[in-house]
Every structure is written in C-alpha cells, then in structure tokens.
Motif scaffolding. Structure first.
Motif, PDB file in Angstrom:
ATOM      1  N   GLU A   1     -24.158 -42.714  -9.269  1.00  0.00           N
ATOM      2  CA  GLU A   1     -25.287 -43.641  -9.250  1.00  0.00           C
ATOM      3  C   GLU A   1     -26.215 -43.372  -8.070  1.00  0.00           C
ATOM      4  N   ALA A   2     -25.624 -43.008  -6.939  1.00  0.00           N
ATOM      5  CA  ALA A   2     -26.422 -42.703  -5.745  1.00  0.00           C
ATOM      6  C   ALA A   2     -25.612 -41.815  -4.826  1.00  0.00           C
ATOM      7  N   MET A   3     -26.306 -40.908  -4.132  1.00  0.00           N
ATOM      8  CA  MET A   3     -25.679 -40.051  -3.127  1.00  0.00           C
ATOM      9  C   MET A   3     -26.658 -39.925  -1.961  1.00  0.00           C
ATOM     10  N   ASN A   4     -26.227 -40.395  -0.791  1.00  0.00           N
ATOM     11  CA  ASN A   4     -27.070 -40.382   0.392  1.00  0.00           C
ATOM     12  C   ASN A   4     -26.362 -39.648   1.519  1.00  0.00           C
ATOM     13  N   GLN A   5     -27.130 -38.902   2.305  1.00  0.00           N
ATOM     14  CA  GLN A   5     -26.554 -38.139   3.407  1.00  0.00           C
ATOM     15  C   GLN A   5     -27.397 -38.301   4.663  1.00  0.00           C
ATOM     16  N   ILE A   6     -26.710 -38.485   5.791  1.00  0.00           N
ATOM     17  CA  ILE A   6     -27.348 -38.531   7.103  1.00  0.00           C
ATOM     18  C   ILE A   6     -26.741 -37.417   7.943  1.00  0.00           C
ATOM     19  N   GLY A   7     -27.579 -36.610   8.564  1.00  0.00           N
ATOM     20  CA  GLY A   7     -27.072 -35.479   9.333  1.00  0.00           C
ATOM     21  C   GLY A   7     -27.771 -35.327  10.669  1.00  0.00           C
ATOM     22  N   ALA A   8     -27.071 -34.679  11.599  1.00  0.00           N
ATOM     23  CA  ALA A   8     -27.638 -34.360  12.906  1.00  0.00           C
ATOM     24  C   ALA A   8     -27.020 -33.062  13.386  1.00  0.00           C
ATOM     25  N   SER A   9     -27.811 -32.242  14.055  1.00  0.00           N
ATOM     26  CA  SER A   9     -27.296 -30.975  14.585  1.00  0.00           C
ATOM     27  C   SER A   9     -28.007 -30.629  15.879  1.00  0.00           C
ATOM     28  N   VAL A  10     -27.280 -29.900  16.743  1.00  0.00           N
ATOM     29  CA  VAL A  10     -27.810 -29.439  18.022  1.00  0.00           C
ATOM     30  C   VAL A  10     -27.555 -27.946  18.127  1.00  0.00           C
ATOM     31  N   ASN A  11     -28.564 -27.194  18.527  1.00  0.00           N
ATOM     32  CA  ASN A  11     -28.465 -25.748  18.678  1.00  0.00           C
ATOM     33  C   ASN A  11     -28.964 -25.381  20.072  1.00  0.00           C
ATOM     34  N   ILE A  12     -28.051 -24.941  20.938  1.00  0.00           N
ATOM     35  CA  ILE A  12     -28.412 -24.700  22.339  1.00  0.00           C
ATOM     36  C   ILE A  12     -27.887 -23.343  22.792  1.00  0.00           C
ATOM     37  N   ASN A  13     -28.734 -22.551  23.431  1.00  0.00           N
ATOM     38  CA  ASN A  13     -28.309 -21.343  24.151  1.00  0.00           C
ATOM     39  C   ASN A  13     -28.266 -21.687  25.630  1.00  0.00           C
ATOM     40  N   PHE A  14     -27.064 -21.706  26.217  1.00  0.00           N
ATOM     41  CA  PHE A  14     -26.952 -22.163  27.598  1.00  0.00           C
ATOM     42  C   PHE A  14     -26.778 -21.034  28.607  1.00  0.00           C
ATOM     43  N   LEU A  15     -26.493 -19.807  28.152  1.00  0.00           N
ATOM     44  CA  LEU A  15     -26.461 -18.649  29.043  1.00  0.00           C
ATOM     45  C   LEU A  15     -27.215 -17.510  28.362  1.00  0.00           C
ATOM     46  N   LYS A  16     -28.084 -16.842  29.098  1.00  0.00           N
ATOM     47  CA  LYS A  16     -28.901 -15.815  28.468  1.00  0.00           C
ATOM     48  C   LYS A  16     -29.417 -14.834  29.504  1.00  0.00           C
ATOM     49  N   ASN A  17     -29.388 -13.531  29.120  1.00  0.00           N
ATOM     50  CA  ASN A  17     -30.096 -12.523  29.905  1.00  0.00           C
ATOM     51  C   ASN A  17     -30.735 -11.541  28.939  1.00  0.00           C
ATOM     52  N   ARG A  18     -31.117 -10.381  29.385  1.00  0.00           N
ATOM     53  CA  ARG A  18     -31.865  -9.455  28.527  1.00  0.00           C
ATOM     54  C   ARG A  18     -30.999  -8.818  27.448  1.00  0.00           C
ATOM     55  N   THR A  19     -29.678  -8.816  27.592  1.00  0.00           N
ATOM     56  CA  THR A  19     -28.829  -8.101  26.632  1.00  0.00           C
ATOM     57  C   THR A  19     -27.878  -9.002  25.858  1.00  0.00           C
ATOM     58  N   TRP A  20     -27.703 -10.258  26.250  1.00  0.00           N
ATOM     59  CA  TRP A  20     -26.801 -11.124  25.508  1.00  0.00           C
ATOM     60  C   TRP A  20     -27.175 -12.588  25.687  1.00  0.00           C
TER      61      TRP A  20
ATOM     62  N   LEU B   1     -25.283 -16.619  25.032  1.00  0.00           N
ATOM     63  CA  LEU B   1     -24.138 -17.446  24.685  1.00  0.00           C
ATOM     64  C   LEU B   1     -24.651 -18.841  24.371  1.00  0.00           C
ATOM     65  N   GLY B   2     -24.305 -19.333  23.171  1.00  0.00           N
ATOM     66  CA  GLY B   2     -24.808 -20.636  22.761  1.00  0.00           C
ATOM     67  C   GLY B   2     -23.815 -21.386  21.901  1.00  0.00           C
ATOM     68  N   THR B   3     -24.228 -22.565  21.460  1.00  0.00           N
ATOM     69  CA  THR B   3     -23.360 -23.396  20.645  1.00  0.00           C
ATOM     70  C   THR B   3     -24.159 -24.098  19.561  1.00  0.00           C
ATOM     71  N   ASN B   4     -23.505 -24.383  18.439  1.00  0.00           N
ATOM     72  CA  ASN B   4     -24.048 -25.201  17.356  1.00  0.00           C
ATOM     73  C   ASN B   4     -23.078 -26.358  17.140  1.00  0.00           C
ATOM     74  N   ILE B   5     -23.591 -27.566  17.135  1.00  0.00           N
ATOM     75  CA  ILE B   5     -22.778 -28.749  16.884  1.00  0.00           C
ATOM     76  C   ILE B   5     -23.486 -29.594  15.832  1.00  0.00           C
ATOM     77  N   GLY B   6     -22.754 -30.048  14.819  1.00  0.00           N
ATOM     78  CA  GLY B   6     -23.384 -30.819  13.773  1.00  0.00           C
ATOM     79  C   GLY B   6     -22.468 -31.868  13.175  1.00  0.00           C
ATOM     80  N   TYR B   7     -23.093 -32.860  12.548  1.00  0.00           N
ATOM     81  CA  TYR B   7     -22.370 -33.953  11.883  1.00  0.00           C
ATOM     82  C   TYR B   7     -23.113 -34.334  10.613  1.00  0.00           C
ATOM     83  N   GLN B   8     -22.351 -34.667   9.559  1.00  0.00           N
ATOM     84  CA  GLN B   8     -22.959 -35.137   8.315  1.00  0.00           C
ATOM     85  C   GLN B   8     -22.125 -36.253   7.715  1.00  0.00           C
ATOM     86  N   HIS B   9     -22.777 -37.344   7.380  1.00  0.00           N
ATOM     87  CA  HIS B   9     -22.134 -38.470   6.697  1.00  0.00           C
ATOM     88  C   HIS B   9     -22.632 -38.508   5.257  1.00  0.00           C
TER      89      HIS B   9
END
Length: 325
Positions: free
Chosen positions: A70-89, A91-99
């Motif tokens: 009859e109905a399908m509803n979804q709420i989602g959130a995500s975060v995409n962050i690169n917290f360490l970076k130089n010219r050759t590499w 390092l980051g993270t992806n975090i997400g949630y869905q209801h």
C-alpha cells in the motif's frame, strides 16, 4: 550491485576518478570542467515515497498469495569524508543509514482473510576507503581498496571488501572518460568482478551526456541561474536484514534491485547546499530473501513486483559545489 552500500561505493569510486580527471587538465580549463553538482557530496539527506503496487512471490518454490504494498517510504542519510590526503593517496570514509517503512495488504496463509501489516527496517553501512593515484601505460590510474560493514539496529551483520582500478583514457574540457574493474570480496555478490565505464561529454547546445555504467545514464542541462535538469535512469537497491523470518534464529537478507527512470531537478541554494527533487517510474527486476551468509542464488523467497511511481526529495551539503555568479 546487490545492496545500497555497493551501489554507493560504485558511484563514489567512479566519481572520485572524475575528480582526479579535473586535476589532470590544465589549470585554465579546470573551472569549466568542475561540476557544480558533483555525484559524491559530503552530506546527503533523502526522503522517498512510492505509490502502491502488487507483487507475486514464491517461498521455497511454492506460489504465495498475491500481496499489495500500500505504501513504501524511505528516509536516508549519508556522509562521505576524506580525512587524510596528499598527492598520491587519499584515506576516507562513507557512513550511511536508511529507514524503510512498508505497509502491506495480504491474505493470511491459514484463513486467506485479508489483513494489513506495517513493518519498519533499519539498515546502516560504513566503510574505510584507501585510494592510490599512479600511472599505467602513460595514463592516470586510480586504485581503491575498501573494507566495509553493514547491518541493522541489532548488530553488524556483514563485513566485506571492495577493490577497484580505473584508468583515465581522456580528460579535456568537453570529454572525460574512464574505464575500470570493480571487485567484491563477498560470498553474496551476484558477480564478483564487473567492468566500469564513465563518460561525460559537454555539447555546444548546453546538454551534457553523463554515463556511469552500470550505475546509470543521464542527459543533463543547466537551467535557470543555478539549476540543472536531468533525464535518464539509474540502478539502485533496497536492503535490510530480517529476524525470525522462518521461525528460526537465522538472520536473512532482503535484497531488492531497482531501476529508477524519470526526471531530476537540482538547485544550488548557495552556501554549498543543493536541493533535489526526482520522480518517475520504479521497476524492480528482482527481490529476494536469502540467508545472510549464503549467495543470492541460494534464495528462499523471490518476488516479481509491478512497476510503481516514486518521488524522491533530497538535500545535500558540498563545500566544493560552485555557484554561478
């Protein structure tokens, strides 16, 4: 392609490759190539509503009574962050949630009387991603390794790995093109290794062709002062975990592959915020339930849903989005 996280990672890997394409282009054209509406954004909030639809299903090969969602509803959130970076590499993270909230109307197996039921499911995913930039055959190459977890509100249910390699074939003001391979270290993966292809071309008419295969394909055009309209289709999915599904203490996975086709409008609100509205037709080639540690081909339940209409609203924050003066 089997769940929300893997689709997200596919988009993230290819879009990060596009970001590196910009760095391979002379400075005088970088501002033109840079996208005001990047695929990967730091923070995303979404809400999606689907109209009612019917589906037929089989449990252990036996036909089940036809059911109406009859109905399908979804709420989602995500975060995409690169917290360490130089010219050759990087390092980051992806975090997400869905209801996911589902209201179903179906006959009972015992009496075949119609009853209504409501279900709520929680799904989260996390990953740590290491990206390495190098050269291969004289071309820029981007290698990514990710370790990922996902689960429900009760527990982390799965740990898997993802490897990718992408090569930039062309990087000009009008055309950006990459090819690569994406591999999944996961027993439930339908295909352990898949090829990827990204192609973006800007036409003189103002339209842009944007392909990220096998994720999706769009024709896009900037409109008004800070808006963009897109027409096309993309691959998505809904995934969550089921407990007490067959009366046992086993944990099962619900996995639904979706193709969303329709129209998307994005508007840059300024101060790095982008609002999105999209609507169209959702088709579901396959929906399955299987034990979490088994392959999708070893399913216990499978459904064939009818198409439905969806509306998706989103708000994202991206400090790198450009706003036209």
């Amino acid at each position: 392609m089997k769940n929300v996280f893997l689709v997200f990672v596919l988009v993230n890997i290819v879009s990060n490759t596009h970001a590196q394409v910009v760095d391979s282009i002379p400075r005088k054209v970088r501002a033109i190539v840079a996208d005001k509406f990047p695929i990967t954004r730091v923070l995303n909030l979404t809400y999606e509503a689907n109209t009612g639809y019917h589906y037929s299903s089989k449990y252990l090969g036996q036909e089940m009574p036809k059911t109406k969602i009859e109905a399908m509803n979804q709420i989602g959130a995500s975060v995409n962050i690169n917290f360490l970076k130089n010219r050759t590499w990087t390092l980051g993270t992806n975090i997400g949630y869905q209801h996911t909230s589902i209201t179903a109307i179906h006959p009972t197996m015992a009496t075949m009387e119609v009853e209504k039921s409501m279900h709520n499911y929680h799904y989260h995913y996390e990953s740590l991603n290491l990206t390495r930039y190098a050269t291969l055959w004289g071309k820029m190459a981007i290698y990514t390794a990710s370790i990922a977890t996902n689960g429900s509100e009760k527990a982390i249910e799965r740990v898997n790995g993802i490897l990718s390699a992408n090569v930039v074939l062309k990087a000009t003001r009008e055309i950006q093109m990459t090819v690569g391979l994406l591999g999944f270290i996961d027993p439930s993966a339908i295909i352990p290794v898949i090829p990827t292809f990204a192609y973006k071309q800007q036409f003189h008419s103002g339209w842009m062709l944007d392909l990220i295969m096998p994720k999706g394909a769009y024709l896009r055009k900037e409109v008004l002062r800070n808006g963009r309209v897109s027409l096309g289709s993309d691959l998505n999915s809904t995934l969550f975990y089921l407990y007490n599904f067959d009366g046992s203490d086993k944990v099962f996975t619900f996995s639904q592959m979706e193709i969303n086709s329709g129209l998307t409008y994005e508007h840059n609100l300024g101060r790095s915020f982008i609002a999105t509205i999209r609507s169209g037709l959702k088709t579901i080639p396959r929906a399955r339930i299987f034990e979490k540690n088994k392959a999708q081909s070893d399913y216990v339940w499978e459904a064939s849903p009818d198409p439905s209409v969806y509306v998706n609203l989103g708000l994202s924050f991206n400090p790198f989005a450009k706003r036209r003066k």
